[in-house]
Design a protein around this motif. Structure first.
Motif, PDB file in Angstrom:
ATOM      1  N   LEU A  69       0.838  -1.205   0.000  1.00 12.04           N
ATOM      2  CA  LEU A  69       0.000   0.000   0.000  1.00 12.04           C
ATOM      3  C   LEU A  69       0.873   1.256   0.000  1.00 12.04           C
ATOM      4  CD1 LEU A  69      -3.030  -0.972   2.280  1.00 12.04           C
ATOM      5  CD2 LEU A  69      -2.870  -0.980  -0.206  1.00 12.04           C
ATOM      6  N   LEU A  70       2.016   1.189   0.694  1.00 14.02           N
ATOM      7  CA  LEU A  70       2.950   2.324   0.632  1.00 14.02           C
ATOM      8  C   LEU A  70       3.445   2.519  -0.797  1.00 14.02           C
ATOM      9  CD1 LEU A  70       5.053   1.867   3.896  1.00 14.02           C
ATOM     10  CD2 LEU A  70       3.431   3.697   3.353  1.00 14.02           C
ATOM     11  N   MET A 506      -9.317   9.463  -8.713  1.00 12.63           N
ATOM     12  CA  MET A 506      -8.846   8.182  -8.166  1.00 12.63           C
ATOM     13  C   MET A 506      -7.930   8.423  -6.968  1.00 12.63           C
ATOM     14  SD  MET A 506      -8.171   5.668 -11.376  1.00 12.63           S
ATOM     15  CE  MET A 506      -7.694   6.861 -12.591  1.00 12.63           C
ATOM     16  N   GLY A 507      -7.125   9.479  -7.063  1.00  9.81           N
ATOM     17  CA  GLY A 507      -6.248   9.838  -5.932  1.00  9.81           C
ATOM     18  C   GLY A 507      -7.082  10.124  -4.689  1.00  9.81           C
ATOM     19  N   GLN A 513      -9.825   5.687   1.134  1.00 11.20           N
ATOM     20  CA  GLN A 513      -9.530   4.355   1.682  1.00 11.20           C
ATOM     21  C   GLN A 513      -8.654   4.450   2.929  1.00 11.20           C
ATOM     22  OE1 GLN A 513      -8.237   2.909  -2.226  1.00 11.20           O
ATOM     23  NE2 GLN A 513      -9.683   1.239  -1.983  1.00 11.20           N
ATOM     24  N   VAL A 514      -7.700   5.399   2.888  1.00 11.76           N
ATOM     25  CA  VAL A 514      -6.859   5.582   4.072  1.00 11.76           C
ATOM     26  C   VAL A 514      -7.728   6.045   5.235  1.00 11.76           C
ATOM     27  CG1 VAL A 514      -4.930   6.898   5.038  1.00 11.76           C
ATOM     28  CG2 VAL A 514      -4.838   6.117   2.663  1.00 11.76           C
ATOM     29  N   HIS A 519     -10.594   5.392  10.318  1.00 13.18           N
ATOM     30  CA  HIS A 519     -11.910   5.531  10.945  1.00 13.18           C
ATOM     31  C   HIS A 519     -12.351   4.192  11.542  1.00 13.18           C
ATOM     32  CE1 HIS A 519     -16.331   5.851  11.065  1.00 13.18           C
ATOM     33  NE2 HIS A 519     -16.129   7.142  11.229  1.00 13.18           N
ATOM     34  N   SER A 520     -12.123   3.109  10.781  1.00 17.74           N
ATOM     35  CA  SER A 520     -12.574   1.798  11.260  1.00 17.74           C
ATOM     36  C   SER A 520     -11.747   1.320  12.442  1.00 17.74           C
ATOM     37  CB  SER A 520     -12.504   0.755  10.138  1.00 17.74           C
ATOM     38  OG  SER A 520     -13.040   1.261   8.968  1.00 17.74           O
ATOM     39  N   ILE A 521     -10.489   1.763  12.509  1.00 16.99           N
ATOM     40  CA  ILE A 521      -9.683   1.387  13.673  1.00 16.99           C
ATOM     41  C   ILE A 521     -10.216   2.126  14.899  1.00 16.99           C
ATOM     42  CG2 ILE A 521      -7.383   1.555  14.719  1.00 16.99           C
ATOM     43  CD1 ILE A 521      -6.209   1.134  11.934  1.00 16.99           C
ATOM     44  N   LYS A 522     -10.591   3.392  14.685  1.00 20.79           N
ATOM     45  CA  LYS A 522     -11.045   4.203  15.811  1.00 20.79           C
ATOM     46  C   LYS A 522     -12.403   3.711  16.332  1.00 20.79           C
ATOM     47  CE  LYS A 522     -11.269   8.930  17.326  1.00 20.79           C
ATOM     48  NZ  LYS A 522     -11.708  10.234  16.858  1.00 20.79           N
TER      49      LYS A 522
END
Ligand code: HEA
Ligand code: HEM
Ligand code: CU
Length: 656
Positions: A69-70, A506-507, A513-514, A519-522
């Motif tokens: 992903l990086l 697209m950027g 997505q990031v 957000h989903s981690i939080k």
């Protein structure tokens, strides 16, 4: 003395361009920040013990995903820089040399350091779980593969800061990539970066073939294996046949550059066409290597979210395998215009067109799976639905390119650029995204936010068409690839500007997505069931995230989609199948050798790039020493006692 140091420094460090300079500073600052944070929070030991030395396929998979992903970020920045330069005629943003370097690094990074590792990440995260195994066949080798990829990619990326990027295109045709026209070290970074990571890819191919052939759960005959695992097998078979060609080709290029041989230059009896044939004998299968697993992912996703068995299982297997084989007989379609002659062109045109048949079979199988299914549309399924029209159009334009006489018009134009981005983004990127969204809860134990995910999907999907559809027209209007600037009088302005806007959409999709992940981690939505999508295959039978040993007791398989059928039987009132008693589980021990050995490869590679014998020798000695040390290491495994398995299973809410 001072002058000599200055001269050396100006050759060593890339200076002069404020853009590159700014990026250099940003890279150094980020690295300092990471090292400081690890030291401040005293995380070095944890990092070393739990991650850097791990041989657990699940953790290796996560490291692959993060690294890729990086790389997607870097390749994406490259893409947007190019699109900015092309947005307006006579733009002065990137000069011609810089543009050359950027499309070269973009192409290499996207295919070799983004698509390949993301694919390997998914292999690692999913295959052992899906076939009911406790790890891959060779866990140590698996870790070595990862670190070879990682240090190979690092070596390639280092060229950006030290020495200058390669700029002879992603496949580095000689004589442009020879010393005469590429005297700098960029091309050497290219050779060694790809060479080192290529060894890793080859080993991963071997590892997963053996894993799939030898480690399936009892009862899982090949023809009962889930389709993703089949696609991995077909991709890995292609890898082990194709990658040795790449290794040899780059080695010959190295000898040309290093020892002044003339394999690929006309003076001295060589021939550049030899290189062009060889590189495409790898390069063409390579694009199928990355797309086949995407086909596998879509097959899983479409069956799960249609709540139906995959339509045409046997024909799907047959299609995967025949694409693998046929992909070795089409390479010359990349140089129809380079003088092969009408008969040779006709042969390769026909073989290329034949690939449309098995691919079409797959597309219809997916459509028939959805037909009369109980459909639902969470994010993985959205990527699947976005993929079908995109890939079909991209594939069809491929068939147009394969018409040899027509290709004299299309070759190296923006028509080609649009074709391959359509299959690479619509097929490969959308496919791996679908896979990531689908298996994310299994890997991390929580679900990704659906709402932000849908935004990301639409931004990517709409952005894609806005970016690449105009390019077909531009290609027909005569715009060729790899041009950094064009005049106002061409009439290409509006279409290029539109294309750039699409690129940025697209950027923004990527940024969503990031955000989605953060957000989903939080606001973590935990998956306590282990089976959030009502899945069909074995990976959904175990807790999420999977325990170190994956399966407390090895499952036995009776039919295709065994887990799904079992669920139906239990719903109909049948008693669940009894589980065998627990036994201690045999596990591989972590090892620091893979990372150290790969670092030694990196050192030797860096030495080769600069022609520094004093660095090459210790690097190679280090590699040999690591091999020696590992051969005498007999402490490579351990057993997890039954008590511990019981505790782990109980903590995950499982009765044993
Ligand atoms: C994942 C990557 C990927 C995939 C899957 C494909 C798939 C195909 N590609 Fe593409 N291709 C690339 C990546 C890919 N390609 C890249 C990167 C390049 C350029 C590299 C460079 O120069 O730098 C390239 C270049 C390229 C060329 C060279 C052109 C040139 O240089 O002038 C050609 C020519 O034949 C070609 C053909 C095809 C064909 C026929 C398919 C087929 O496999 C497509 C099959 C699919 C379908 C046709 C759609 C579904 C089918 C149906 C719905 C059934 C009905 C259809 C029919 C009967 C027609 N491709
Ligand atoms: C955000 C999406 C992307 C955009 C906007 C984009 C844009 C571009 C541009 C502008 C070029 C150079 C065209 C030229 O001047 O010849 C290019 C080349 C290329 N891209 Fe992309 N790209 C994207 C994603 C990808 C992905 C995901 C892949 C692969 C998986 C990829 C693979 C390539 C390759 C192989 C080349 C050819 C490089 C060369 O000519 O040597 N791109 N892309
Ligand atoms: Cu091809």
């Amino acid at each position: 003395m001072w002058d000599r140091i200055k001269e050396f420094a100006s050759e060593f460090f890339v200076t002069g361009d404020p853009l590159i300079y700014g990026a250099d500073v940003a890279i150094v600052l980020t690295m300092v920040a990471i090292v400081s944070a690890l030291t401040y929070f005293k995380k070095w030991t944890w990092l070393w013990k739990e991650w850097l030395t791990t041989v657990d396929h699940k953790r290796i998979g996560i490291m692959y995903v993060i690294a890729s992903l990086l790389m997607l970020f870097r390749g994406g920045i490259d893409a947007l820089l190019m699109r900015t330069q092309l947005a307006v005629p006579e733009m002065e943003f990137l000069n011609a040399e810089h543009y050359n370097a950027i499309f070269t690094t973009h192409g290499v990074i996207m295919i070799l350091f983004m698509a390949m590792p993301l694919m390997f990440g998914l292999f690692n995260l999913v295959v052992p779980l899906q076939i009911g195994a406790r790890d891959v066949a060779y866990p140590f080798l698996n870790s070595l593969s990862f670190w070879l990829f990682f240090f190979g990619a690092m070596l390639f990326n280092v060229s950006f800061v030290i020495g200058g990027s390669p700029d002879a295109g992603w496949l580095a045709y000689p004589p442009l990539s020879g010393t005469q026209f590429s005297p700098g070290v960029g091309q050497d970074f290219y050779i060694w970066g790809i060479q080192i990571s290529g060894i890793g890819s080859l080993m991963t191919g071997i590892n997963f073939i053996v894993t799939i052939l030898k480690m399936r759960a009892p009862g899982m005959k090949l023809m009962k294996m889930p389709m993703f695992s089949w696609s991995v097998l077909s991709s890995c078979l292609t890898i082990i046949l194709a990658f040795p060609i790449l290794t040899v080709t780059l080695f010959l290029l190295f000898i040309d550059r290093y020892l002044g041989a003339h394999f690929f230059t006309l003076d001295g009896g060589g021939n550049p066409m030899m290189y062009i044939n060889l590189i495409w004998m790898w390069g063409h299968p390579e694009v199928y290597i990355v797309v086949l697993p995407a086909f596998g992912i879509f097959s899983e996703v479409v069956a799960t979210f249609s709540k139906k068995r995959l339509f045409g299982y046997k024909s799907m297997v047959f299609a995967l395998m025949s694409i693998s084989i046929a992909s070795f007989f089409t390479w010359a379609h990349h140089f129809f215009t380079m003088g092969s002659g009408a008969n040779v062109n006709a042969f390769f045109a026909v073989t290329t067109m034949i690939i449309a048949i098995p691919t079409g079979v797959k597309v219809f199988n997916w459509l028939f799976t959805m037909y009369r299914g109980r459909l639902s549309f969470p994010t993985p399924m959205m990527w699947m639905l976005g993929f079908i029209p995109c890939f079909v159009v991209g594939g069809m334009t491929g068939v147009l390119l394969s018409v040899a006489p027509a290709d004299f018009q299309f070759h190296n134009s923006y028509f080609l650029i649009a074709h391959f981005h359509q299959v690479l983004i619509g097929g490969v990127a959308f496919g791996y995204f679908a896979g990531l969204y689908y298996w994310w809860p299994k890997v991390f134990g929580f679900k990704l936010n659906e709402k932000i995910g849908k935004w990301a999907f639409w931004l990517w999907n709409i952005g894609f068409y806005v970016c690449f559809m105009p390019q077909y027209v531009l290609g027909l209007m005569g715009m060729t690839r790899r041009v950094s600037s064009y005049g106002w009088d061409r009439g290409w302005y509006e279409l290029n500007l539109t294309s750039t806007i699409g690129g940025f959409l697209m950027g923004i999709g990527f940024l969503f997505q990031v955000w989605q992940i953060l957000h989903s981690i939080k606001f973590m939505e935990k998956d306590t069931t282990g089976d959030p999508w009502d899945g069909r295959t074995l990976e959904w039978t175990i807790p999420s995230p999977a325990p170190a040993y994956n399966f407390a007791t090895l499952p036995t398989v009776r039919e295709k989609d065994d887990y799904w059928e079992e669920k139906l039987r239990i719903a109909a009132g049948e008693a669940p199948r009894p589980k065998p008693p627990l036994e201690p589980i045999h596990m591989p021990r972590n090892s620091g050798i893979p990372i150290i050995m790969s670092f030694c490869f990196f050192v030797a590679g860096f030495g080769f790039v600069w022609d520094w014998l004093w660095m090459i020798i210790p690097g190679l000695v280090g590699v040999a020493a690591c091999m020696l040390v590992h051969s005498f290491n007999y402490n490579t495994d351990y057993y997890i006692p039954v008590e511990e398995i019981k505790r782990t299973e109980a903590a995950a809410g499982r009765a044993v």
